[in-house]
Write a protein that holds these residues in place. Structure first.
Motif, PDB file in Angstrom:
ATOM      1  N   ASP A 175       0.838  -1.198   0.000  1.00 47.37           N
ATOM      2  CA  ASP A 175       0.000   0.000   0.000  1.00 47.37           C
ATOM      3  C   ASP A 175       0.873   1.249   0.000  1.00 47.37           C
ATOM      4  N   ALA A 179       1.251   4.046  -3.008  1.00 43.74           N
ATOM      5  CA  ALA A 179       0.860   5.420  -2.709  1.00 43.74           C
ATOM      6  C   ALA A 179       1.981   6.401  -3.023  1.00 43.74           C
ATOM      7  N   LEU A 216      -6.929  -1.988  -3.988  1.00 41.07           N
ATOM      8  CA  LEU A 216      -5.818  -1.431  -4.749  1.00 41.07           C
ATOM      9  C   LEU A 216      -6.066  -1.487  -6.251  1.00 41.07           C
ATOM     10  N   ARG A 231      -3.764  -1.266  -9.764  1.00 38.05           N
ATOM     11  CA  ARG A 231      -2.401  -0.871  -9.407  1.00 38.05           C
ATOM     12  C   ARG A 231      -1.502  -2.089  -9.194  1.00 38.05           C
ATOM     13  N   LEU A 246       1.445  13.171   1.105  1.00 35.79           N
ATOM     14  CA  LEU A 246       0.446  12.136   1.360  1.00 35.79           C
ATOM     15  C   LEU A 246      -0.207  12.311   2.727  1.00 35.79           C
ATOM     16  N   TYR A 306      -4.050  13.354   3.689  1.00 37.20           N
ATOM     17  CA  TYR A 306      -4.868  12.538   4.592  1.00 37.20           C
ATOM     18  C   TYR A 306      -5.468  13.405   5.696  1.00 37.20           C
ATOM     19  N   ASN A 325      -2.159   1.049   5.881  1.00 35.93           N
ATOM     20  CA  ASN A 325      -1.346   2.179   5.436  1.00 35.93           C
ATOM     21  C   ASN A 325      -2.225   3.207   4.745  1.00 35.93           C
ATOM     22  N   VAL A 326      -1.610   4.167   4.088  1.00 35.48           N
ATOM     23  CA  VAL A 326      -2.308   5.417   3.776  1.00 35.48           C
ATOM     24  C   VAL A 326      -3.445   5.256   2.767  1.00 35.48           C
ATOM     25  N   LEU A 327      -3.291   4.404   1.769  1.00 36.43           N
ATOM     26  CA  LEU A 327      -4.385   4.219   0.815  1.00 36.43           C
ATOM     27  C   LEU A 327      -5.592   3.592   1.502  1.00 36.43           C
ATOM     28  N   ASN A 337      -7.302   6.227   3.764  1.00 42.28           N
ATOM     29  CA  ASN A 337      -8.175   7.106   2.988  1.00 42.28           C
ATOM     30  C   ASN A 337      -9.453   6.399   2.561  1.00 42.28           C
TER      31      ASN A 337
END
Length: 316
Positions: A63, A67, A85, A88, A166, A170, A293-295, A298
């Motif tokens: 992830d 990102a 995902l 990707r 990033l 967020y 994680n960040v994806l 979000n």
């Protein structure tokens, strides 16, 4: 048939021999002026200035890499690549399931950087680092550590500037959602996974719990726990699970877990006020548990917004 069997054995022996050669130190280290030193959970490692062939050992570093605009050549997954995902992950080779990467497959990819976590991969760190420089975060992102893990992965990938943007994006999304809700602290949230034989409540100490806490939601007392990321409860503990909204974690690939339709139709769970008010939202296991994680963070924000908009008649 015999020739094919012989070639398979010979191929495996060649990989094992190569790995043994790595263990003996037969592979010369890269020139010092082409590497940099990264401190991580297992000490420090010399990694390429700009890694080109990255392998990730879990969804969380996968992830993070995606990102940050870096597409790994290989990754370990839980059964199949995380659906959130999308495309990707197209073209990324699967090197094993979950926390069990296949070392031979990893070696064959000739990576120049491996990303994982000490909590999951410390036992095979020596073998991994003989294949390629390996950077491990302390935790897996399961707790509130995912922003720190993202920053370490970004440093290893040479994307330190990108990570700042990033995280800023967020935080901006969090603030926008807070403004839409108005007073998120007045809403009590439960995050549950229910199967035929277990009820698991995800706490403020979990990955999804950290995102919900960033928004400012209240949690039921039993779920307001930073020590354990999840608690297994009995079906009789109904009063400890009820809340204004229930986010029900579901995965169609994991047998026995209740979907929203099954959950709200169940005579036991139908007693909950959130069920009676129609405030149950089904969410994806890959995002709320495995993403870390960040994806995924979000996507949790997007799930919350969609849930509250739908349940409140199209407006927050």
């Amino acid at each position: 048939m015999f020739d094919l069997h012989y070639r398979n054995i010979a191929g495996r022996l060649a990989v094992v021999t190569l790995l043994a050669g790595c263990q003996a130190g037969s592979v010369a280290p890269p020139p010092a002026d082409s590497t940099r030193t990264i401190d991580h959970a297992m000490g420090n490692s010399q990694i390429p200035l700009v890694p080109q062939r990255v392998v990730t050992l879990d969804t969380a570093p996968l992830d993070a890499a995606l990102a940050l605009g870096v597409k790994p050549i290989g990754t370990a997954v839980y059964g199949q690549p995380p659906g959130y995902l999308g495309n990707r992950v197209d073209g990324i080779e699967i090197i094993g399931d979950g926390n069990r990467p296949d070392l031979e497959t990893t070696l064959a990819l000739k990576p120049d950087l491996i990303l994982g976590s000490a909590i999951s991969h410390n036992r095979i760190y020596d073998k991994l680092s003989q294949i390629a420089p390996t950077i491990l975060t302390e935790g897996s992102g399961r707790a509130h550590d995912w922003p720190e893990n993202l920053q370490l992965y970004a440093e290893a990938l040479g994307q330190s500037e990108a990570v700042d943007q990033l995280l800023q994006d967020y935080r901006q999304r969090v603030q926008q959602l807070q403004a839409k809700i108005g007073q998120p602290q007045t809403l009590e949230i439960s995050v549950l996974l229910v199967s035929n034989d277990v009820v698991r409540a995800y706490t403020t100490g979990s990955f999804s719990g950290s995102v919900l806490q960033d928004v400012g939601f209240s949690r039921t007392p039993v779920q307001d726990d930073r020590q354990d990321y999840a608690l297994e409860l009995s079906r009789e503990a109904l009063d400890t699970l009820d809340s204004d909204y229930i986010f029900l974690i579901y995965s169609s690939s994991r047998p026995g877990r209740l979907s929203k339709a099954d959950f709200v139709a169940n005579p036991i769970w139908s007693q909950l006020e959130a069920v009676q008010q129609g405030n149950v939202c089904q969410v994806d296991n890959d995002v709320w548990i495995a993403g870390r994680n960040v994806l995924a963070a979000n996507q949790i924000l997007a799930d919350v917004e969609a849930c509250l908009e739908f349940e409140r008649g199209g407006k927050l």
